[in-house]
Scaffold this motif. Structure first.
Motif, PDB file in Angstrom:
ATOM      1  N   VAL A 161      -4.918   6.191  -1.577  1.00 36.98           N
ATOM      2  CA  VAL A 161      -6.305   6.438  -1.947  1.00 36.98           C
ATOM      3  C   VAL A 161      -7.177   5.973  -0.785  1.00 36.98           C
ATOM      4  O   VAL A 161      -7.212   4.801  -0.438  1.00 36.98           O
ATOM      5  N   LEU A 162      -7.914   6.906  -0.178  1.00 40.42           N
ATOM      6  CA  LEU A 162      -8.534   6.654   1.121  1.00 40.42           C
ATOM      7  C   LEU A 162      -9.850   5.914   1.059  1.00 40.42           C
ATOM      8  O   LEU A 162     -10.250   5.291   2.028  1.00 40.42           O
ATOM      9  N   THR A 163     -10.580   6.005  -0.036  1.00 46.24           N
ATOM     10  CA  THR A 163     -11.888   5.364  -0.104  1.00 46.24           C
ATOM     11  C   THR A 163     -12.029   4.596  -1.402  1.00 46.24           C
ATOM     12  O   THR A 163     -11.206   4.709  -2.305  1.00 46.24           O
ATOM     13  N   ALA A 164     -13.096   3.852  -1.492  1.00 46.58           N
ATOM     14  CA  ALA A 164     -13.365   3.081  -2.703  1.00 46.58           C
ATOM     15  C   ALA A 164     -14.208   3.865  -3.694  1.00 46.58           C
ATOM     16  O   ALA A 164     -14.941   3.308  -4.490  1.00 46.58           O
ATOM     17  N   ALA A 165     -14.105   5.181  -3.646  1.00 49.15           N
ATOM     18  CA  ALA A 165     -14.861   6.039  -4.570  1.00 49.15           C
ATOM     19  C   ALA A 165     -14.299   5.926  -5.989  1.00 49.15           C
ATOM     20  O   ALA A 165     -13.304   5.256  -6.233  1.00 49.15           O
ATOM     21  N   ASP A 166     -14.937   6.582  -6.909  1.00 47.07           N
ATOM     22  CA  ASP A 166     -14.498   6.594  -8.298  1.00 47.07           C
ATOM     23  C   ASP A 166     -13.112   7.218  -8.381  1.00 47.07           C
ATOM     24  O   ASP A 166     -12.924   8.379  -8.016  1.00 47.07           O
ATOM     25  N   PHE A 219      -3.976   1.436  -1.649  1.00 44.97           N
ATOM     26  CA  PHE A 219      -5.429   1.503  -1.562  1.00 44.97           C
ATOM     27  C   PHE A 219      -5.872   1.067  -0.171  1.00 44.97           C
ATOM     28  O   PHE A 219      -5.336   0.109   0.385  1.00 44.97           O
ATOM     29  N   ASN A 220      -6.872   1.740   0.377  1.00 50.21           N
ATOM     30  CA  ASN A 220      -7.437   1.341   1.663  1.00 50.21           C
ATOM     31  C   ASN A 220      -8.566   0.337   1.503  1.00 50.21           C
ATOM     32  O   ASN A 220      -9.221  -0.019   2.469  1.00 50.21           O
ATOM     33  N   SER A 221      -8.820  -0.090   0.289  1.00 45.88           N
ATOM     34  CA  SER A 221      -9.871  -1.070   0.043  1.00 45.88           C
ATOM     35  C   SER A 221      -9.434  -1.980  -1.092  1.00 45.88           C
ATOM     36  O   SER A 221      -8.952  -1.513  -2.118  1.00 45.88           O
ATOM     37  N   THR A 222      -9.606  -3.262  -0.929  1.00 41.96           N
ATOM     38  CA  THR A 222      -9.225  -4.200  -1.981  1.00 41.96           C
ATOM     39  C   THR A 222     -10.210  -4.188  -3.136  1.00 41.96           C
ATOM     40  O   THR A 222      -9.988  -4.834  -4.154  1.00 41.96           O
ATOM     41  N   THR A 223     -11.307  -3.447  -3.004  1.00 46.03           N
ATOM     42  CA  THR A 223     -12.296  -3.376  -4.082  1.00 46.03           C
ATOM     43  C   THR A 223     -11.948  -2.306  -5.106  1.00 46.03           C
ATOM     44  O   THR A 223     -12.622  -2.195  -6.126  1.00 46.03           O
ATOM     45  N   GLN A 224     -10.914  -1.510  -4.845  1.00 46.20           N
ATOM     46  CA  GLN A 224     -10.579  -0.449  -5.779  1.00 46.20           C
ATOM     47  C   GLN A 224      -9.844  -0.990  -6.987  1.00 46.20           C
ATOM     48  O   GLN A 224      -9.125  -1.992  -6.919  1.00 46.20           O
TER      49      GLN A 224
END
Length: 202
Positions: free
Chosen positions: A148-153, A172-177
């Motif tokens: 998953v490339l972005t922290a989008a929905d 995930f490319n972001s730990t916020t996902q």
């Protein structure tokens, strides 16, 4: 409007099996392509109402994607794309490719549905951003199942099956996902079912 259905076995002579740039209302359904020389399906630049359904794509090269979706500028992103019920298989070897790649460098595709496909033998089964509908797909024999490339929905990525994944099941490319909906694993289990990684869109 262009419709290609139930085509006989063939190959992309020097390029993709199906390449669409700025096309509109095109259906490619029930065909067999036994050889592509770059990615099997290439969709770009404001293509609209495109359906790639129930096809078989064999012998995809090790360094090319099964499906690439991209745009040359932020004003030319594809819209209304359906990739459903297809089978994508890579040639034997050590792949560096993706089953499907959303290249979001110049913009994010609108209204994209990827469902009920089988991606066999790719390095990464899917590199997606999460705004699309990505469900009911089988990814078999990849190093990474879904990146998953972005922290989008990402609520629209769900009910996919990951089989014989070796490294990361979902990366995930972001730990916020947050975690995706139902994802099942079978066969060889990956080192990490879920992982936070870094990386680009290509």
């Amino acid at each position: 409007n262009i419709t290609v259905v139930n085509g006989s076995t063939g190959s992309g002579a020097s390029g993709s099996c199906m390449e669409i740039a700025a096309g509109e209302s095109i259906t490619f359904d029930g065909n067999i392509c036994n050889q592509s020389y770059i990615e099997a399906v290439h969709i770009e630049d404001y293509s609209q109402n495109i359906k790639i359904t129930n096809n078989i794509f064999n012998n995809i090269p090790l360094s090319y994607n099964g499906v690439s979706i991209l745009s040359s500028s932020s004003t030319r992103v594809p819209n209304g794309i359906q990739i459903s019920g297809n089978q994508f298989t890579v040639v034997s070897g050590s792949p560096t490719n993706n089953g499907i790649l959303e290249d979001v460098t110049n913009g994010v595709p609108y209204s994209l549905q990827v469902s009920g496909n089988q991606f066999n033998g790719f390095a990464t089964g899917a590199r997606v951003i999460g705004r699309e509908q990505f469900f009911g797909n089988l990814i078999d024999g990849a190093s990474v199942g879904i990146n998953v490339l972005t922290a989008a929905d990402i609520k629209n990525i769900h009910n996919n099956q990951l089989r014989n994944i070796t490294t990361h099941g979902v990366a995930f490319n972001s730990t916020t996902q947050s975690i995706i909906g139902t994802t099942t694993f079978d066969g060889t289990l990956p080192t990490d079912l879920i992982a936070a990684v870094t990386g680009g869109s290509g």
